[in-house]
Scaffold this active site. Sequence first.
Site, PDB file in Angstrom:
ATOM      1  N   ASP A   1      28.265  26.466 -28.172  1.00  5.88           N
ATOM      2  CA  ASP A   1      27.941  25.839 -29.449  1.00  5.88           C
ATOM      3  C   ASP A   1      29.240  25.320 -30.072  1.00  5.88           C
ATOM      4  O   ASP A   1      30.335  25.608 -29.601  1.00  5.88           O
ATOM      5  CB  ASP A   1      27.295  26.887 -30.359  1.00  5.88           C
ATOM      6  CG  ASP A   1      26.582  26.279 -31.557  1.00  5.88           C
ATOM      7  OD1 ASP A   1      26.445  25.046 -31.602  1.00  5.88           O
ATOM      8  OD2 ASP A   1      26.175  27.048 -32.443  1.00  5.88           O
TER       9      ASP A   1
ATOM     10  N   GLU B   1      31.684  20.137 -30.269  1.00  5.80           N
ATOM     11  CA  GLU B   1      31.886  18.697 -30.471  1.00  5.80           C
ATOM     12  C   GLU B   1      33.365  18.272 -30.378  1.00  5.80           C
ATOM     13  O   GLU B   1      33.576  17.137 -29.930  1.00  5.80           O
ATOM     14  CB  GLU B   1      31.296  18.276 -31.827  1.00  5.80           C
ATOM     15  CG  GLU B   1      29.789  18.319 -31.909  1.00  5.80           C
ATOM     16  CD  GLU B   1      29.211  19.727 -31.961  1.00  5.80           C
ATOM     17  OE1 GLU B   1      28.073  19.918 -31.512  1.00  5.80           O
ATOM     18  OE2 GLU B   1      29.911  20.643 -32.424  1.00  5.80           O
TER      19      GLU B   1
ATOM     20  N   ASP C   1      21.219  21.373 -35.111  1.00  3.97           N
ATOM     21  CA  ASP C   1      20.758  22.046 -36.327  1.00  3.97           C
ATOM     22  C   ASP C   1      19.741  21.208 -37.092  1.00  3.97           C
ATOM     23  O   ASP C   1      20.056  20.512 -38.062  1.00  3.97           O
ATOM     24  CB  ASP C   1      21.958  22.374 -37.226  1.00  3.97           C
ATOM     25  CG  ASP C   1      22.899  23.377 -36.578  1.00  3.97           C
ATOM     26  OD1 ASP C   1      22.466  24.072 -35.640  1.00  3.97           O
ATOM     27  OD2 ASP C   1      24.065  23.463 -37.006  1.00  3.97           O
TER      28      ASP C   1
END
Length: 799
Positions: A405, A408, A483
Amino acid sequence: MITNTEVAKRGNQHPDHIVDFRQENDKMYFTTQNGVILQVTILRDSVVRFRYATEYVFEPDFSYAISEDVNLGYNELTVEEEIPEYVIITSKIKIYINKANLKVQIVDMDDVILTEDELGFHWEENFDFGGNVVKMSKVCHSGESYYGMGDKASHTNLKGKRVNNWVTDSYAYGKDQEPLYKSIPFYIGLKENIAYGIFFDNSFSTYFDFAAEKRNVTSFWADGGEMNYYFFYGPRMQEVVESYTDLTGVPELPPLWALGFHQSKWSYYPEQKVKDIASKFRKLNIPCDAIYLDIDYMDGFRCFTWNKQYFPNPKKMIEEMEDDGFKVITMIDPGIKIDRDYWVYQQAMDNGFFCRRADGPHFKGKVWPGECKFPDFTNPRVREWWADLYKEMIADLGASGVWNDMNEPAVMEVPSKTANLDVRHDYDGHPCSHRKAHNVYGMQMVRATYEGVKKFMFPRRPFVLTRAAYAGTQRYCATWTGDNVATWEHLWIANVQMQRLCMSGYSFAGSDIGGFAEQPNGELFARWMQLAVFHPFCRVHSSGDHGDQEPWSFGDEITNIVREFIELRYQLMPYLYTMFYNYIKEGFPMLQSLVFYDQEDYQTHFRTDEFIFGKQMLVCPVQEPNAQGRRMYFPKGKWYNYWTDELVEGGVERWVSAEIHRIPLFVKEGGMIPKYPVQQYVGEKEIEKLAIDVYFKEGTERSEVYEDQQEGYDYKKGRYSLRRFKLTGKENELIIQQFKDGNFITPYNKFKMTFHGLPFTIETVELDNEEVDLNDIKLNGNNSIEVGKDFTELHIFGK
């Protein structure tokens, strides 16, 4: 975002006339007077690569997106020089290169224009960073539509949209919001019922304008790097997607349990809470294969550590969970806490594995542990080190998978939400700034994770999940859409995102069921579950700050509905596994938008809700509250209502009843749907008979069932079972022929075939040309029979 007009104002440069041409086998080079070189490479008769250099110099040819296993080779290649242009001819297409301005036009063998340059390639120097902003504009023809582009939260048809690919932590994103978590710069164009595709393989921030600024122009551009794109000719969308998927790769088969239902939350801790959740699944008989541990299992959010207060003996807990049929999946983020007493941090410091700023200092950013440094996953030495860090987690403690997670990478409390653009990266020996490496950072992290998990899981198969991705990331892992929010709009968004990702080569995907942010009510949760059991990756995940979001959190009525649909997913496990097999063998997407299924039907070009699950099931979620049903469009063919066996003729829109306990679900006539018995987890029960629902068709339909040991790699050595069925229905006959491949021996010896829509009463049955006693096959009225699994031809006669 830079607009077309702004780019034009800043001094575009364009190629002028061609002064030189040369050919080197499958590559052709066209050089202009002002130093532009166009390299055209024929990969296959229908796949062509276009690269443009300025100042006579190409950049090093390197891409993270392209698979090592891509199929190459063509049947025909000739080049002809005519007065206005050069013509490159393969067996599928003709490519015209204009001598005066290097513009490209591609036509099929009937001279139908597939794509043609408007301004074509043009560029401007980037005075802030060096290099060029590179741009391509093409003519948008009347009636042309566009699809693909990964996880975009917008209508499946991108006509009139503009999108940006810059991998971004987009918490609680909304419809049409840009950019999102993934960069998949690939689109499918559809004009006059002919499909083509374009993949702009450029890892800088890229932009696509699908006739938004000018209704007759489609364009794409990047903040740096090369104008480097691949063209795929169909003429079917299926052929375009399969060619793109072949170019960028597919995953290995996952372990079968990875296709089961997964439960997650931020966060399940301490250990007793994890056990209580697992126990309640089994007590309520709700199937589940995996429980996730979010960041709170760590010691102070330090990756590869455990909070001994919450989890005093993780190995014992994981073993106990395994005994109850649960796999444990752990979260790992990229940010490494700055702590000289933290062994992972110290190893990275000692070896120079952290990213640095332009002038030398390490890049630092705040994430969950506080101030962190970030490994440079574009460095192969770092990836090898990172992979080895998983030894304790996987080999010693027994976790079954890893969830990457925040990759990015997400950085808190800065406007950009990510690393500074001047951060330096190795980029596998092609040093660059974060401007170029940003979109592939998460991809390379999850690649390293995959390599580590695979190494330490062996001989079992790995399971890895990522949030951030670039084109080609599907080779390593599953993904989810980040999300999202517990709203009806996000239920709609999840549906289109799955269709779009599957069309973009990334089938192993899902959404956070029920929404990550905010709290769904029971109806929304049930409707979301009814949709998500038909998504390749099926997981509930929520932020946890608004209450519980387990299947039993919304009262008995909703619990019963959710259980029924999770059970349905487990029944359909062999069908789902066969879908995955077709994905990795053919590049065939596991879900298909209706336009993919029938591009010749103009009604399908703008449908967002309905989709094909596998090859023979039609699904249409209910996406509004208090609905007792909905209108839906049926594509070509005839479709059996899964719940009632009513047969519906395709090519029409009609009302379908769907109260809270039902979702519109249909099976293509002629389809043969394999089913397992309901299990609480994959492998709980020995499969004694393979159930097959047979849907009668007057005519012919083909189906198949792929099976193997559900784990390990023996399937690569031929230990698999692939059964292909050909169903032929006539007025008073039904013939089912079976063709077998592979040497895996399935645990069951019989099929239980249940017939739907049989228009006659069964009188006699022949197996391989020999009549059988109806008592031997346990004929149940006109409904079902049991036959040995190894027949070649089953012939049923009736009146």
